[in-house]
Design a protein around this motif. Structure first.
Motif, short mmCIF file in Angstrom:
data_model
loop_
_atom_site.label_atom_id
_atom_site.label_comp_id
_atom_site.label_asym_id
_atom_site.label_seq_id
_atom_site.Cartn_x
_atom_site.Cartn_y
_atom_site.Cartn_z
N PRO A 685 -115.11 35.20 -60.01
CA PRO A 685 -116.41 34.51 -59.99
C PRO A 685 -116.78 33.89 -61.33
O PRO A 685 -117.60 32.98 -61.38
CB PRO A 685 -117.39 35.62 -59.60
CG PRO A 685 -116.72 36.88 -60.00
CD PRO A 685 -115.25 36.66 -59.83
N LEU A 686 -116.17 34.38 -62.42
CA LEU A 686 -116.54 33.88 -63.74
C LEU A 686 -115.71 32.70 -64.18
O LEU A 686 -116.14 31.89 -65.01
CB LEU A 686 -116.41 35.01 -64.78
CG LEU A 686 -117.38 36.18 -64.66
CD1 LEU A 686 -117.03 37.24 -65.70
CD2 LEU A 686 -118.82 35.71 -64.83
N ALA A 687 -114.47 32.58 -63.68
CA ALA A 687 -113.53 31.58 -64.19
C ALA A 687 -113.91 30.17 -63.74
O ALA A 687 -114.03 29.90 -62.54
CB ALA A 687 -112.12 31.91 -63.73
N VAL A 688 -114.08 29.28 -64.72
CA VAL A 688 -114.38 27.88 -64.46
C VAL A 688 -113.26 27.04 -65.07
O VAL A 688 -112.94 27.18 -66.25
CB VAL A 688 -115.73 27.47 -65.06
CG1 VAL A 688 -115.98 25.98 -64.86
CG2 VAL A 688 -116.85 28.28 -64.44
N LEU A 689 -112.68 26.17 -64.26
CA LEU A 689 -111.55 25.34 -64.70
C LEU A 689 -112.07 24.00 -65.19
O LEU A 689 -112.87 23.34 -64.53
CB LEU A 689 -110.57 25.15 -63.54
CG LEU A 689 -109.20 24.55 -63.89
CD1 LEU A 689 -108.47 25.46 -64.86
CD2 LEU A 689 -108.39 24.34 -62.63
N ASP A 690 -111.59 23.61 -66.37
CA ASP A 690 -112.04 22.35 -66.97
C ASP A 690 -110.82 21.66 -67.58
O ASP A 690 -109.84 22.29 -67.94
CB ASP A 690 -113.08 22.63 -68.06
CG ASP A 690 -113.77 21.36 -68.53
OD1 ASP A 690 -113.65 20.33 -67.85
OD2 ASP A 690 -114.41 21.41 -69.59
N SER A 691 -110.92 20.34 -67.69
CA SER A 691 -109.86 19.56 -68.33
C SER A 691 -110.48 18.60 -69.32
O SER A 691 -111.69 18.35 -69.30
CB SER A 691 -109.04 18.78 -67.29
OG SER A 691 -109.83 17.76 -66.71
#
Length: 837
Positions: A685-691
């Motif tokens: 629930p905490l992991a946010v993927l960004d590029s």
């Protein structure tokens, strides 16, 4: 003389009304800004006051509280409730807590303790009801919409160690405007018991109480103070709490109002130039009339007062129109601002204070009268013998005063260049930008003074192509645009100011955008970065191994953050430095960055006075302190004050709790890498993927919104300037009625006459826009140099596409401005035109 003035106003009503449009727009901007500021102030006062409504006593920790005090204990709350005259008391507390959305991802939110006493609730119920049991919850209406929550459905919060707490949503409320809502976080409300269960060690920061009938606020304040003592607590009345709360309101709306007033000032300057030009033309057209008045006995002072009287009437008329127009502008701006929130709950406020009315009339009349002073003085110099000769153009007058103009322009130029050079030498970025910006305005003034001398050369260059393409009409248009340089310069100056500022802002914004994008590419060589959705919740350590096991992933590098007293450092694995983490080394060597060492940013090194070989003491919040040796100074790494190895960072308890981010590098040629990474990050629930691409897109979107807002504000000045072009053409058409008729008699067709006026308008628009673009690009370079530092160099980027669109828009607007004057000129018959005096 009064009858003469009234008769003149009646005879020139159409001309004066058209001229009043420019000043009315400026007044509308000023009055609209003031009404908007008062409305925002009034709205903020009402909304902020909700936190103090029905509160007779407020108790918070005082200045003499013990250093380990974390809030107000249950014992103190009990004493407050038992104090004589207290009808009810409730705690107020807030704590950050992650909220799970319907897609299973966490987002930061603030949980608050809802008062059990209905009178002490600081929010307004929207739908449903307030929670009554520990497993019930209410959320702010905006939060319910963004998280897609429905009444009766579940709401999941993440507690300590990511423990899930499930509640039933029983209602929504409007939290209004307060410091928490302005932060942009989502908002949820729980009963006092449920709120305490989230973090049993957290104590409330405030207790509010309401008085029983028959007790005054001061009596209850005294009773509560006696019950709990006044050494460790600050006890104040509801009236004092309200006053303290509302003191913060002025700063919330004042800055925004000041920004709008700055743009309103620009619009007024442009409007004043249009009015000045209008009266200059009117006085020139009335040379014979004024001379005849002098012949029949009118004194210089009577002529002067007559012209100013016309200006006063015009200013008063424009002020009335502008005031009502400003109210409409304020309503429109409020609608736009409120559309970003809950539009259905928004209330447009239109408070018209006496100061707003006085400001509108003062601005409208003063600007108009002051702009007419110089033309009025010129009117007094008309000799009676002038009634016997034609009014000459201003070309000869300009050449006679050329020396004075050049000397004045040189003075402004020297001041501008000197100020810019001084500003570029200032280390402070903000001060350098302000000083250099003042220098560019002095250079702009120099160009404005030189305007009449620039008209001829610029007109010949810009008119070359139309003369070659359109023949006689274009040659006549070019001659008309250049034969009265002072009039043409005054007309184009207003447009030049607006275009200069728009071009300046556009160049600076795009330069900052490209520089930021380059910085992102430099510091984010990884394909993806996994971060935590909640800033104070680190990523789980096992996530690194799971990502490393994905076949499409080549490398992973977890990072940590170590916070000191006034600095923070990033912990990076040794093998990731130089590959997935690439700072630029200015001194020292990253090869020496081992256990117990640190590489500091150049800014931090300069601020702290450390060099290679110095020792930096980092004291963490938990009381842990370590001495680290400085082995390198780096640039281009904008995330923190420096970097250390991951192993060194794990000495600090906060960094040892988990990872701040995880850098992910894919294998070469992988096509579906994002999907592969998401299979690992989605369950967390905490992991946010960004590029880097997504980060740049978000940054560019924000900058484009700011740029669009400024374009809209400056656009009013440009619109006023275009009204000035239309006004000048209209008056010129009236002035050249006999000339146009003679051209028609010599064979010029109606279409060619219209084309001549359109080309003349386009040439004036191009003059203002072209010079404005050149100045804007040059001034943009000055500002980018001023804000550049040793660590961040803002490169000049000229967005030729956007500036080209701006130039094309100026041409189209100039064509539109010429439509009515051209139509009027073409409709005038040859016989009637030749009969004009």
């Amino acid at each position: 003389m009064l009858r003469t003035i009234i008769a003149g106003l009646k005879a020139r009503t159409a001309r004066l009304v058209l001229s009043s449009v420019a000043i009315a727009l400026g007044v509308a901007f000023v009055s609209g800004t003031l009404v908007l500021g008062d409305a925002m102030n009034e709205s903020l006062r009402d909304e902020f006051a909700k936190g103090a409504r029905n509160v007779d006593v407020s108790v918070t920790l005082g200045g003499e509280s013990p250093s380990d005090a974390k809030g107000i204990s249950p014992d103190v709350l009990a004493k407050i409730r038992q104090a004589p005259g207290v009808a009810g008391a409730d705690v107020r507390g807030a704590q950050p807590v992650p909220l799970l959305t319907t897609n299973g991802k966490a987002k930061p939110a603030w949980a608050v303790s809802l008062a059990g006493n209905e009178k002490l609730r600081e929010f307004d119920l929207a739908e449903g009801r307030y929670p009554a049991k520990a497993d019930e919850i209410a959320v702010d209406k905006r939060t319910a919409a963004t998280a897609k929550l429905t009444i009766g459905g579940p709401v999941v919060l993440l507690g300590e160690e990511d423990a899930r707490h499930t509640y039933t949503l029983v209602g929504t409320y409007r939290q209004g405007t307060n410091s928490m809502s302005l932060s942009g976080y989502d908002h949820i409300g729980l009963t006092a018991d449920a709120f305490q269960a989230l973090d049993p060690e957290r104590l409330p920061y405030q207790v509010v109480a309401t008085a029983a009938p028959g007790f005054t606020q001061q009596q209850v304040v005294d009773n509560v103070r006696n019950a709990i003592g006044d050494n460790a607590f600050a006890v104040q009345s509801g009236a004092d709490l309200t006053e303290e709360t509302l003191e913060r309101v002025e700063s919330q709306s004042g800055e925004f109002t000041s920004l709008l007033l700055a743009f309103a000032l620009i619009a007024l300057v442009v409007a004043a130039m249009v009015i000045y030009n209008t009266f200059t033309i009117l006085v020139a057209q009335r040379t014979r009339e004024l001379a005849l008045m002098r012949c029949v006995g009118a004194s210089r002072s009577q002529v002067f007062r007559g012209v100013l009287a016309e200006a006063l009437v015009m200013g008063l008329t424009a002020s009335v129109i502008g005031l009502f127009g400003g109210i409409g502008v304020s309503a429109l701006l409020q609608r736009v601002i409120l559309s970003f929130g809950n539009a259905e709950d928004a209330v447009v406020r239109l408070p018209v204070a006496g100061t707003t009315v006085l400001a509108a009339f003062a601005v409208g009349t003063l600007v108009t009268v002051l702009a007419a002073v110089l033309p009025a003085r010129k009117a007094t110099r008309v000799a009676p013998v002038a009634a016997l000769r034609s009014q000459p153009d201003s070309g000869e007058e300009v050449s006679r005063t050329g020396v004075v103009r050049v000397l004045t322009a040189v003075l402004f130029g020297v001041i501008g260049v000197g100020t810019i050079v001084f500003g570029l030498g200032i280390d402070d970025e903000e001060a350098a930008m302000l000083v250099s910006g003042a220098g560019t305005m002095a250079l702009l003034a120099a160009v404005l003074v030189l305007g009449p001398l620039l008209v001829g050369p610029v007109n010949r260059v810009l008119g070359a192509l139309p003369r070659a393409v359109f023949g006689v009409p274009a040659k006549l248009a070019s001659a008309n645009a250049g034969r009265n340089p002072k009039r043409t310069a005054a007309t184009t100056a207003a447009l030049m100011i607006g275009v200069t500022i728009v071009a300046l802002v556009t160049v600076v914004a795009n330069s900052a955008k490209e520089t930021a994008n380059a910085e992102i590419d430099e510091r984010m060589p990884a394909d993806y970065t996994v971060t935590s959705a909640v800033h104070d919740r680190p990523l789980p350590e096992e996530l690194v191994g799971q990502l490393a096991a994905v076949p499409e992933v080549a490398r992973v590098a977890p990072t940590t953050t170590v916070y000191g007293e006034s600095e923070y450092f990033t912990g990076v694995p040794t093998d990731a430095i130089g590959t997935l983490f690439r700072p630029t080394v200015t001194s020292g060597s990253l090869a020496d960055l081992g256990d117990g060492a640190v590489a500091v940013n150049a800014d931090y090194a300069k601020r702290s006075g450390v060099t290679i070989g110095s020792t930096v003491t980092v004291r963490a919040a938990e009381g842990v302190a370590h001495e680290l040796k400085v082995v390198a100074v780096v640039e281009g790494q904008r995330l923190s004050d420096g970097i250390m190895t991951l192993e060194t960072s794990l000495r600090f308890p906060e960094a040892a709790k988990g990872y701040d981010s995880i850098l992910v590098k894919l294998e070469d040629g992988v096509a579906n890498g994002r999907a592969a990474v998401e299979r690992v990050t989605d369950p967390s629930p905490l992991a946010v993927l960004d590029s880097a691409a997504e980060t740049k897109e978000q940054l560019n979107q924000q900058l484009n919104q700011v740029l669009g807002f400024i374009w809209a504000l400056i656009g009013l000045a440009v619109v006023i300037a275009l009204f000035g072009i239309a006004n000048t053409l209209t008056l010129s058409v009236l002035e050249r009625t006999r000339e146009s008729a003679l051209l028609r008699a010599l064979g010029l067709t109606r279409g060619q006459l219209r084309l001549m006026l359109v080309i003349e308008s386009v040439l004036m628009g191009l003059m203002g826009a072209t010079i404005g673009l050149v100045l804007g690009i040059g001034f943009g370079w000055v500002i980018t140099e001023a804000v550049s530092t040793d660590t961040v160099s803002v490169d000049l980027v000229v967005p030729f596409g956007q500036l080209g669109v701006m130039l094309a828009a100026a041409v189209v607007a100039a064509i539109a401005a010429a439509a009515l004057p051209a139509r009027r000129a073409a409709r005038t018959s040859v016989v009637a035109g030749m009969a004009e005096a």
